[in-house]
Scaffold this active site. Structure first.
Site, PDB file in Angstrom:
ATOM      1  N   GLY A  98     -27.724  44.985 -38.005  1.00 48.65           N
ATOM      2  CA  GLY A  98     -29.224  44.882 -37.537  1.00 48.65           C
ATOM      3  C   GLY A  98     -30.220  44.092 -37.224  1.00 48.65           C
ATOM      4  N   SER A 107     -31.756  43.508 -34.971  1.00 50.02           N
ATOM      5  CA  SER A 107     -33.103  43.309 -33.737  1.00 50.02           C
ATOM      6  C   SER A 107     -34.530  43.347 -34.251  1.00 50.02           C
ATOM      7  CB  SER A 107     -32.811  44.460 -33.128  1.00 50.02           C
ATOM      8  OG  SER A 107     -32.654  46.193 -33.194  1.00 50.02           O
ATOM      9  N   ASP A 150     -23.684  49.198 -31.706  1.00 51.46           N
ATOM     10  CA  ASP A 150     -23.283  50.305 -32.833  1.00 51.46           C
ATOM     11  C   ASP A 150     -22.458  50.969 -34.164  1.00 51.46           C
ATOM     12  OD1 ASP A 150     -23.851  52.847 -34.040  1.00 51.46           O
ATOM     13  OD2 ASP A 150     -24.276  53.990 -31.780  1.00 51.46           O
ATOM     14  N   SER A 179     -28.116  46.920 -49.822  1.00 49.83           N
ATOM     15  CA  SER A 179     -28.198  47.797 -50.611  1.00 49.83           C
ATOM     16  C   SER A 179     -29.250  47.942 -50.506  1.00 49.83           C
ATOM     17  CB  SER A 179     -27.590  47.511 -51.783  1.00 49.83           C
ATOM     18  OG  SER A 179     -27.627  48.618 -52.567  1.00 49.83           O
ATOM     19  N   TYR A 194     -30.868  58.544 -47.940  1.00 50.28           N
ATOM     20  CA  TYR A 194     -30.771  57.331 -48.381  1.00 50.28           C
ATOM     21  C   TYR A 194     -30.141  56.788 -49.709  1.00 50.28           C
ATOM     22  CZ  TYR A 194     -33.186  52.235 -48.280  1.00 50.28           C
ATOM     23  OH  TYR A 194     -32.767  50.811 -47.756  1.00 50.28           O
ATOM     24  N   ALA A 245     -28.765  57.977 -51.315  1.00 48.99           N
ATOM     25  CA  ALA A 245     -26.623  58.229 -51.619  1.00 48.99           C
ATOM     26  C   ALA A 245     -26.184  57.151 -50.950  1.00 48.99           C
ATOM     27  CB  ALA A 245     -26.322  59.853 -50.950  1.00 48.99           C
ATOM     28  N   LYS A 289     -27.060  53.913 -50.260  1.00 50.13           N
ATOM     29  CA  LYS A 289     -26.652  52.921 -50.619  1.00 50.13           C
ATOM     30  C   LYS A 289     -26.564  52.915 -52.480  1.00 50.13           C
ATOM     31  CE  LYS A 289     -29.674  50.692 -47.688  1.00 50.13           C
ATOM     32  NZ  LYS A 289     -28.882  50.175 -46.982  1.00 50.13           N
TER      33      LYS A 289
END
Ligand SMILES: NC(=O)c1ccc[n+]([C@@H]2O[C@H](COP(=O)([O-])OP(=O)(O)OC[C@H]3O[C@@H](n4cnc5c(N)ncnc54)[C@H](OP(=O)(O)O)[C@@H]3O)[C@@H](O)[C@H]2O)c1
Length: 274
Positions: free
Chosen positions: A11, A13, A52, A129, A143, A145, A147
């Site tokens: 993640g 980018s 991905d 998290s 979201y 749930a 985390k």
């Protein structure tokens, strides 16, 4: 740092992943960065590889290519997204997409990276998290749930991998002004006709305000880089403003009905009668 260490960052980018990758690069790490929007190559002093995290084969290919460049001394997992919507109207498919990216994405990456770290005798795994991994807020259930799942998973993981010299750290950011709306779509059925429309409008305006006025993402990146340089890293690292730290403590201390009252007051404001 003695000899260049290597970190793989997912993640990377945009947002906190990008800021963390840049801080680690500036701190002397070799950074191998993954995201869907990357083409394989090099840019800004980092190796970029397409990744991905929802796709087993893509995760496997990323790890194979990255391992061909340099084994990971650390893995930092930032890939994430959220869907805003009521519990009632967010579809199972929308819940699944968030869970698949935020939680199962980490599971997939760890399943590939743990054998490598075990074989080399150790490593550090950082899982992003959120304050939402500790407390729920309205209209972010998918979201929240995901985390919470990460929090529980990380506790189990840390216990299992310690004998192999692998350390786990949960990063729990509060609001940072880094996130892109692209990764925060509204659930398809959250229209003006929704029975939750007024509360939803109020809560999402508050969420947007808090994020756009949030903490500095560069400072978060630097804090993570400094922490990863230590021999021993903490299991939890909360990086948040003072009021968000306080919110977590209050949430722990107060009975549930007072917490609910505070959170409803904060997020769900009734429109004044004209
Ligand atoms: N911003 C905040 O205030 C905040 C607060 C608490 C926690 N966090 C956490 O911090 C992390 C980063 O969030 P952010 O808001 O700063 O960043 P963001 O701008 O929302 O960026 C999300 C990143 O995840 C990547 N990504 C999304 N789906 C992916 C997939 N299937 N495979 C691989 N990469 C994927 C995106 O890249 P591509 O689209 O190129 O794949 C992008 O680099 C997330 O885990 C988030 O939950 C953020």
């Amino acid at each position: 740092m003695n000899g260049q260490k290597t970190v793989w960052v997912t993640g990377a980018s945009s947002g906190l992943g990008l800021h963390t990758a840049m801080a680690l690069r500036d701190d002397g790490w070799r950074v191998i960065a993954g995201a869907r929007s990357f083409e394989d190559g090099e840019a800004d002093g980092m190796v970029r590889l397409k990744l991905d995290v929802t796709d087993d084969e893509s995760v496997r290919r990323f790890c194979e290519k990255a391992a061909g460049i340099a084994m990971p001394d650390a893995l930092v997992q930032c890939a994430g997204m959220l869907v805003l919507g009521s519990c009632e109207e967010t579809t199972v498919e929308e819940f699944r997409r968030v869970m698949d990216t935020n939680y199962l994405g980490m599971v997939r990456m760890n399943r590939e990276v743990l054998p490598l770290m075990r074989r080399q005798g150790g490593g550090k795994i950082v899982l992003f998290s959120s304050i939402n991994g500790l407390m729920g807020i309205p209209f972010q259930s998918a979201y929240t749930a995901s985390k919470h799942a990460i929090e529980g998973y990380a506790e189990c993981l840390a216990l299992e991998v310690k004998p192999f010299g692998i350390q786990v750290m949960l990063v729990e950011p509060g609001d940072h002004r880094s996130g892109s709306d692209k990764y925060r779509p509204h659930a398809a059925s959250m229209t003006a006709a929704s029975p939750y429309a007024e509360a939803y409008g109020s809560a999402t305006a508050r969420i947007h305000h808090d994020e756009t006025n949030g903490s500095d993402p560069d400072a978060l990146g630097r804090k993570i880089a400094r922490t990863l340089d230590r021999k021993t890293i903490p299991f939890r690292k909360r990086i948040a403003s003072l009021d968000q730290h306080l919110a977590v403590y209050i949430h722990r201390l107060l009975p549930a009905k007072f917490n609910a009252w505070i959170l409803r007051k904060y997020y769900i404001r009734k429109k004044k009668e004209a």
